[in-house]
Design an enzyme around this catalytic site. Sequence first.
Site, PDB file in Angstrom:
ATOM      1  N   ASN A 157       0.842  -1.211   0.000  1.00  0.00           N
ATOM      2  CA  ASN A 157       0.000   0.000   0.000  1.00  0.00           C
ATOM      3  C   ASN A 157       0.877   1.261   0.000  1.00  0.00           C
ATOM      4  O   ASN A 157       0.656   2.200  -0.766  1.00  0.00           O
ATOM      5  CB  ASN A 157      -0.893   0.055   1.246  1.00  0.00           C
ATOM      6  CG  ASN A 157      -2.030  -0.945   1.217  1.00  0.00           C
ATOM      7  OD1 ASN A 157      -2.309  -1.543   0.182  1.00  0.00           O
ATOM      8  ND2 ASN A 157      -2.686  -1.137   2.351  1.00  0.00           N
TER       9      ASN A 157
ATOM     10  N   ASP B  81      -1.430   4.171   5.513  1.00  0.00           N
ATOM     11  CA  ASP B  81      -0.442   3.785   4.490  1.00  0.00           C
ATOM     12  C   ASP B  81      -0.311   4.880   3.429  1.00  0.00           C
ATOM     13  O   ASP B  81       0.792   5.143   2.932  1.00  0.00           O
ATOM     14  CB  ASP B  81      -0.834   2.456   3.833  1.00  0.00           C
ATOM     15  CG  ASP B  81      -0.812   1.314   4.828  1.00  0.00           C
ATOM     16  OD1 ASP B  81      -0.044   1.392   5.803  1.00  0.00           O
ATOM     17  OD2 ASP B  81      -1.569   0.351   4.631  1.00  0.00           O
TER      18      ASP B  81
ATOM     19  N   ASP C  70     -14.376   5.685   3.331  1.00  0.00           N
ATOM     20  CA  ASP C  70     -13.669   4.444   3.663  1.00  0.00           C
ATOM     21  C   ASP C  70     -12.255   4.825   4.115  1.00  0.00           C
ATOM     22  O   ASP C  70     -11.456   5.293   3.310  1.00  0.00           O
ATOM     23  CB  ASP C  70     -13.622   3.542   2.403  1.00  0.00           C
ATOM     24  CG  ASP C  70     -12.952   2.209   2.666  1.00  0.00           C
ATOM     25  OD1 ASP C  70     -12.417   2.005   3.759  1.00  0.00           O
ATOM     26  OD2 ASP C  70     -12.959   1.377   1.733  1.00  0.00           O
TER      27      ASP C  70
ATOM     28  N   THR D 227      -9.952   2.787   5.267  1.00  0.00           N
ATOM     29  CA  THR D 227      -8.969   1.703   5.181  1.00  0.00           C
ATOM     30  C   THR D 227      -7.738   2.158   4.411  1.00  0.00           C
ATOM     31  O   THR D 227      -7.852   2.697   3.310  1.00  0.00           O
ATOM     32  CB  THR D 227      -9.575   0.482   4.434  1.00  0.00           C
ATOM     33  OG1 THR D 227     -10.914   0.322   4.840  1.00  0.00           O
ATOM     34  CG2 THR D 227      -8.787  -0.784   4.719  1.00  0.00           C
TER      35      THR D 227
HETATM   36  P1  ATP Z   1      -5.713   2.957   8.815  1.00  0.00           P
HETATM   37  O1  ATP Z   1      -5.409   1.924   9.871  1.00  0.00           O
HETATM   38  O2  ATP Z   1      -7.171   3.148   8.533  1.00  0.00           O
HETATM   39  O3  ATP Z   1      -4.902   2.800   7.584  1.00  0.00           O
HETATM   40  P2  ATP Z   1      -4.351   4.695  10.615  1.00  0.00           P
HETATM   41  O4  ATP Z   1      -5.071   4.425  11.893  1.00  0.00           O
HETATM   42  O5  ATP Z   1      -3.001   4.103  10.437  1.00  0.00           O
HETATM   43  O6  ATP Z   1      -5.260   4.371   9.381  1.00  0.00           O
HETATM   44  P3  ATP Z   1      -5.091   7.449  10.910  1.00  0.00           P
HETATM   45  O7  ATP Z   1      -4.397   8.154  12.006  1.00  0.00           O
HETATM   46  O8  ATP Z   1      -6.490   7.012  11.152  1.00  0.00           O
HETATM   47  O9  ATP Z   1      -4.148   6.260  10.425  1.00  0.00           O
HETATM   48  O10 ATP Z   1      -5.118   8.365   9.595  1.00  0.00           O
HETATM   49  C1  ATP Z   1      -3.965   8.742   8.877  1.00  0.00           C
HETATM   50  C2  ATP Z   1      -4.244  10.046   8.164  1.00  0.00           C
HETATM   51  O11 ATP Z   1      -5.377   9.863   7.299  1.00  0.00           O
HETATM   52  C3  ATP Z   1      -4.622  11.185   9.089  1.00  0.00           C
HETATM   53  O12 ATP Z   1      -3.470  11.851   9.562  1.00  0.00           O
HETATM   54  C4  ATP Z   1      -5.480  12.035   8.166  1.00  0.00           C
HETATM   55  O13 ATP Z   1      -4.673  12.825   7.334  1.00  0.00           O
HETATM   56  C5  ATP Z   1      -6.183  11.017   7.289  1.00  0.00           C
HETATM   57  N1  ATP Z   1      -7.514  10.672   7.848  1.00  0.00           N
HETATM   58  C6  ATP Z   1      -7.872   9.533   8.488  1.00  0.00           C
HETATM   59  N2  ATP Z   1      -9.177   9.573   8.866  1.00  0.00           N
HETATM   60  C7  ATP Z   1      -9.655  10.760   8.443  1.00  0.00           C
HETATM   61  C8  ATP Z   1     -10.926  11.427   8.520  1.00  0.00           C
HETATM   62  N3  ATP Z   1     -11.976  10.851   9.116  1.00  0.00           N
HETATM   63  N4  ATP Z   1     -11.035  12.660   7.976  1.00  0.00           N
HETATM   64  C9  ATP Z   1      -9.982  13.250   7.368  1.00  0.00           C
HETATM   65  N5  ATP Z   1      -8.768  12.683   7.263  1.00  0.00           N
HETATM   66  C10 ATP Z   1      -8.588  11.453   7.783  1.00  0.00           C
END
Ligand code: ATP
Length: 308
Positions: free
Chosen positions: A48, A255, A249, A251
């Site tokens: 990814n 990454d 979404d 997911t």
């Molecule tokens: P995942 O496990 O879903 O891949 P993660 O938990 O590793 O994600 P997050 O901290 O949830 O990572 O999100 C990474 C980045 O994605 C955030 O810093 C933001 O820029 C963007 N992001 C995630 N969720 C949102 C949201 N609901 N609205 C806007 N930006 C988001």
Amino acid sequence: MPKSSLPKIVILGSCCVDFATYAPRLPKPGETLIGNKFTTSFGGKGANQCVAASRLGGNTFMICRIGDDESGIKYKDHLRDEGVDVTHVWITPGISTGVALIAVADNGENQIVIVQGANNHLSVADVENSADLIKSADILIGQLETPYETTLAAFKLNNGIKLFNAAPAKTGIEEILPFCTILCVNESEASLLTNLDVNISNAAIALKKLLDTGCETVIITLGANGAVYATKNNLQCIHVLCENVLPVDTTGAGDAFVGALATFLVTHKIQPLHQIIGAACHIATISVTVEGTQNSYPTKNDVFTKEY
Ligand code: ATP
């Protein structure tokens, strides 16, 4: 400018094919249920991040293992189609490619079985066989869906920027942290590493604890709240906001962030770090507005108006 003349982004990590079935509800143990939709998609944190970087114009190289099955062959073709150098994508005979079998119910509940397969066979010997590439990487990216010892061996070889995404959350990884130029984690990974329940209100304390482990810069992503970071030269916790969007979404958002961060650091050479992290947040935020994982990642033509 041809991609091959750009700084090298080398990703050591996982490939996983997601097989998702959709049904009105989840099956009970032993039950066979008729579903209404089936999708196959490419995932795995390493791949990814690699695809996210490649789409943004990065000169990307994937080091990974796939099985000697149809999924593995398709994955290698897919990476090639995404502009990734696949010279170091190796086949493990007699083992399946990493797969996730996902069942999704109408109410959004899911059941997931992951078989890491060939990902578990990415070895220290593979690192030794990729030593020239690893040493020549301008940025080396690792995660924790492949064996930790393998990532550690690779990080010890490279003298460039080492970006470690300590995901999924795992303890016992202290030895690699002093080799990390950048440690990037989400709230739950930061919580496990610091023994705090990390959120936006105590992120500054978590950053300091993580910097004490020896990495130069720590970034904690905070979902819709963007990200915070601090460096060993400036312990101040700096908050980078992201756009307010309606997520479709999320997911693979983390990454998208990591892959984008790498290209903004070495390919597009944005400065300073605050801008780089802001740009990575922007890319990750775009990805949450589109369904899917890799197919939700924007290309450089989607986000840049000038040629790099
Ligand atoms: P995942 O496990 O879903 O891949 P993660 O938990 O590793 O994600 P997050 O901290 O949830 O990572 O999100 C990474 C980045 O994605 C955030 O810093 C933001 O820029 C963007 N992001 C995630 N969720 C949102 C949201 N609901 N609205 C806007 N930006 C988001």
